[in-house]
Design an enzyme around this catalytic site. Structure first.
Site, PDB file in Angstrom:
ATOM      1  N   TRP A   1      -0.850   8.148   5.924  1.00  0.00           N
ATOM      2  CA  TRP A   1       0.465   8.755   6.146  1.00  0.00           C
ATOM      3  C   TRP A   1       0.336  10.157   6.705  1.00  0.00           C
ATOM      4  CZ3 TRP A   1       3.961   4.965   4.628  1.00  0.00           C
ATOM      5  CH2 TRP A   1       5.287   5.214   5.015  1.00  0.00           C
TER       6      TRP A   1
ATOM      7  N   ALA B   1       0.877  -1.178   0.000  1.00  0.00           N
ATOM      8  CA  ALA B   1       0.000   0.000   0.000  1.00  0.00           C
ATOM      9  C   ALA B   1       0.911   1.225   0.000  1.00  0.00           C
ATOM     10  CB  ALA B   1      -0.905  -0.034   1.213  1.00  0.00           C
ATOM     11  N   THR B   2       0.409   2.329   0.551  1.00  0.00           N
ATOM     12  CA  THR B   2       1.215   3.545   0.579  1.00  0.00           C
ATOM     13  C   THR B   2       2.591   3.275   1.182  1.00  0.00           C
ATOM     14  OG1 THR B   2      -0.878   4.561   1.129  1.00  0.00           O
ATOM     15  CG2 THR B   2       1.062   5.977   1.133  1.00  0.00           C
ATOM     16  N   GLN B   3       3.644   3.462   0.401  1.00  0.00           N
ATOM     17  CA  GLN B   3       5.001   3.279   0.904  1.00  0.00           C
ATOM     18  C   GLN B   3       5.621   4.603   1.325  1.00  0.00           C
ATOM     19  OE1 GLN B   3       6.674   0.001   0.925  1.00  0.00           O
ATOM     20  NE2 GLN B   3       4.478  -0.319   0.954  1.00  0.00           N
ATOM     21  N   SER B   4       5.116   5.681   0.753  1.00  0.00           N
ATOM     22  CA  SER B   4       5.621   7.008   1.110  1.00  0.00           C
ATOM     23  C   SER B   4       4.563   8.026   0.712  1.00  0.00           C
ATOM     24  CB  SER B   4       6.916   7.293   0.362  1.00  0.00           C
ATOM     25  OG  SER B   4       6.670   7.245  -1.027  1.00  0.00           O
TER      26      SER B   4
END
Lengths: 295, 274
Positions: free
Chosen positions: B153, B32-35
């Site tokens: 994030w 999923a969202t890595q950054s």
């Protein structure tokens, strides 16, 4: 009653030879026994009111509300079978939410009425279900402002979202009434339940018609709504009732475009005026009778 | 040894030859969202006698590019609390819509909010969920998303009042870490603004002695320092004061009385030779 349907009332989804659906007509009867509900659409908002008949002294005063918020700008009141009404509200909330999921803005009142009308109509079509034993009044204020989309973080283009004609008025107060058949119309003033005849007669005396030109203000409409519920209750005097009222105004009005319960102070003032107006009428009648006696 | 996740649980190439992965899904494990992508920088907030002051600038950066300059990162909840968002802006929008749903759920309930009872105004919104409740809710949401390996994030600051009507200020981050403090800052602000705020409000008692003007002054000072030192910041900002009367939110403020005189003394950057 038993001979009325002559076999054509034993199931939903069966017409009688003269084109009637008896189950729907019986559902209307259930509504006609319920406490009176009304809705008034005036130039700067919508008022909903209901005569909440007290079924037991063991119920807490002011609890068990009958008018429900469906979305922040939408309210629903109904007469008839209360569990059916509760389910109607649940469904209306789901519809309003799914509209927001899809379009990222609040559901217009007309679209909610349309979806709920469709939902109620579906309950007249199948053997496995019965029609709703309620007539619902849906009131809402569609925002007149440039509203953007839910979750929007910036201003967006300075020209606005587009799709609007300059000078044309958008948004405003809306009022719909949905019957057990699924039939719905938009109204200036709507009434249903036991006292609907008296209530309709009173509503017709108000100046509600024509967009924006109705002379009635929201606060006056609250007082009229209280009076009309008291008038409509007159034939049913032996039973106690509580008056429950809610209102929706535009962004510059008292509720800022939200559906809210009418503040206690205003409601009590409206009730006081309603009782006074009824007493005055009684006195006048007595006077007339006295005059006749003297003659 | 091949340590890539894609190779986990597969026969070793050096023993069995190249593995024929053509009939397997090639994407590797679910990611999923890595950054974060479009980001907001610091949020700063401090408690004072009657409430909380919270501020964030109006910038959303795309990497180092100052991409969007009118982004509102302070969100009002139920007219009684403010959530300030640092980190990914799309996740912030998702959270904002989620909180909007939550606020609608609250409006189903006919009980008026505590703040509307106190101020005798019917228009402050409905619902009983106060900032302390909201903090717990958001902590559980963030922690759950972390355990799904799909974190939101963001680092959030929650400003408002608790059930007793006392000022409440708390933080949740993308891992679900939650804490409260008399003053809080996210992102770069945690390094640059926090020491300044701690000078004014080292303890709860010290914060409770601050006036509104002092608190607003401290927050404005922090925003200015952040603008001097943080390359992902902007001189236009939003500031909200949360009290029991409700939320006063100003979304288009300009940093006043800037002085860049200190810049002359900075050595070691750009074309200077030290």
């Amino acid at each position: 009653m038993t001979s009325i349907g002559t076999g054509y009332d034993l199931a939903n989804s069966i017409f009688s030879p003269d084109g009637r659906n008896f189950q729907v007509e019986y559902a209307v009867k259930a509504v006609e026994n319920g406490g009176t509900s009304i809705g008034i659409r005036c130039k700067d908002g919508v008022v909903l009111a209901v005569e909440k008949v007290i079924t037991s002294k063991l119920l807490k005063q002011g609890a068990n509300k009958r008018i429900a918020t469906v979305d922040r700008h939408l309210g629903v009141v109904y007469s008839g079978m209360i569990p059916d009404g509760r389910h109607f509200i649940d469904r209306a909330r789901d519809e309003a939410r799914s509209w927001r999921d899809t379009f990222k803005n609040p559901i217009p009142t007309a679209d909610l009425a349309s979806r709920m009308g469709g939902y109620m109509q579906a309950y007249t079509l199948y053997q496995s279900v019965r029609p709703f034993g309620i007539t619902a009044i849906v009131g809402g204020w569609d925002s007149e402002l440039e509203s953007g989309v839910d979750g929007e973080v910036g201003r967006g283009p300075s020209v606005g979202a587009g799709g609007k004609t300059p000078g044309k008025k958008y948004g405003g107060p809306f009022l719909y009434m949905i019957e057990p058949s699924g039939l719905y119309w938009g109204y200036y003033g709507a009434a249903t339940g036991k006292g609907r005849q008296a209530a309709k007669a009173e509503l017709e005396k108000l100046d509600l018609s024509a967009d924006g030109e109705s002379s009635l203000t929201l606060e006056e409409a609250v007082k009229e709504a209280a009076r009309i519920i008291y008038v409509a209750h007159d034939d049913n005097k032996d039973k106690d009732f509580e008056l429950e009222m809610s209102w929706i105004s535009g962004a510059d009005g008292p509720t800022k475009g939200f559906h809210q319960e009418v503040p206690k102070a205003l409601r009590e003032e409206a009730e006081r005026l309603a009782k006074k107006s009824l007493e005055d009428e009684d006195e006048e009648e007595e006077k007339k009778e006295d005059d006749k006696m003297e003659e | 040894m091949d340590h890539r996740p894609q190779a986990w649980g597969r026969p070793r190439d050096d023993v069995y030859g190249a593995y024929d992965g053509s009939y397997l899904q090639s994407g590797g494990p679910k990611t999923a969202t890595q950054s974060p992508v479009v980001t907001g920088t610091s949020v700063v907030a401090i408690k004072y006698k009657d409430g909380v002051v919270i501020a964030a600038d109006n910038l959303a950066s795309y990497g180092s590019l100052a991409r969007f300059t009118d982004v509102k990162r302070l969100r009002v909840f139920l007219g009684t609390s403010v959530v300030g968002f640092g980190g990914d802006v799309s996740d912030m929008q998702w959270l904002d819509r989620h909180l909007n749903e939550l606020a609608i759920d609250e409006s189903y309930d006919d009980e008026p909010s505590p703040s509307s009872l106190l101020s005798a105004s019917p228009n402050k919104g409905h619902g009983k969920l106060n900032a302390a409740n909201l903090h717990v809710y958001l902590q559980k949401l963030m922690y759950r998303r972390r355990n799904d390996f799909d974190p939101l994030w963001n680092q959030l600051l929650i400003a408002g009042l608790d059930a007793a009507g006392k000022p409440h200020l708390s933080s949740v981050d993308l891992r679900g870490t939650a804490f409260t403090s008399p003053s809080l800052a996210t992102g770069f602000g945690a390094a640059l603004a926090q020491p300044i705020m701690r000078r004014h409000a080292p303890t709860e008692e010290a914060a409770a002695a601050l006036t509104r003007e002092e608190a607003v002054g401290v927050v404005q000072e922090c925003m200015k320092v952040l603008y001097y030192r943080d390359a992902r910041s902007l001189d236009r900002y939003s500031i909200a004061v949360v009290t029991k009367e409700g939320v006063e939110l100003k979304e288009d403020e300009q940093l006043e009385r800037q002085s860049w005189a200190f810049a002359e003394r900075i050595k070691g950057y750009g074309t200077q030779t030290v």
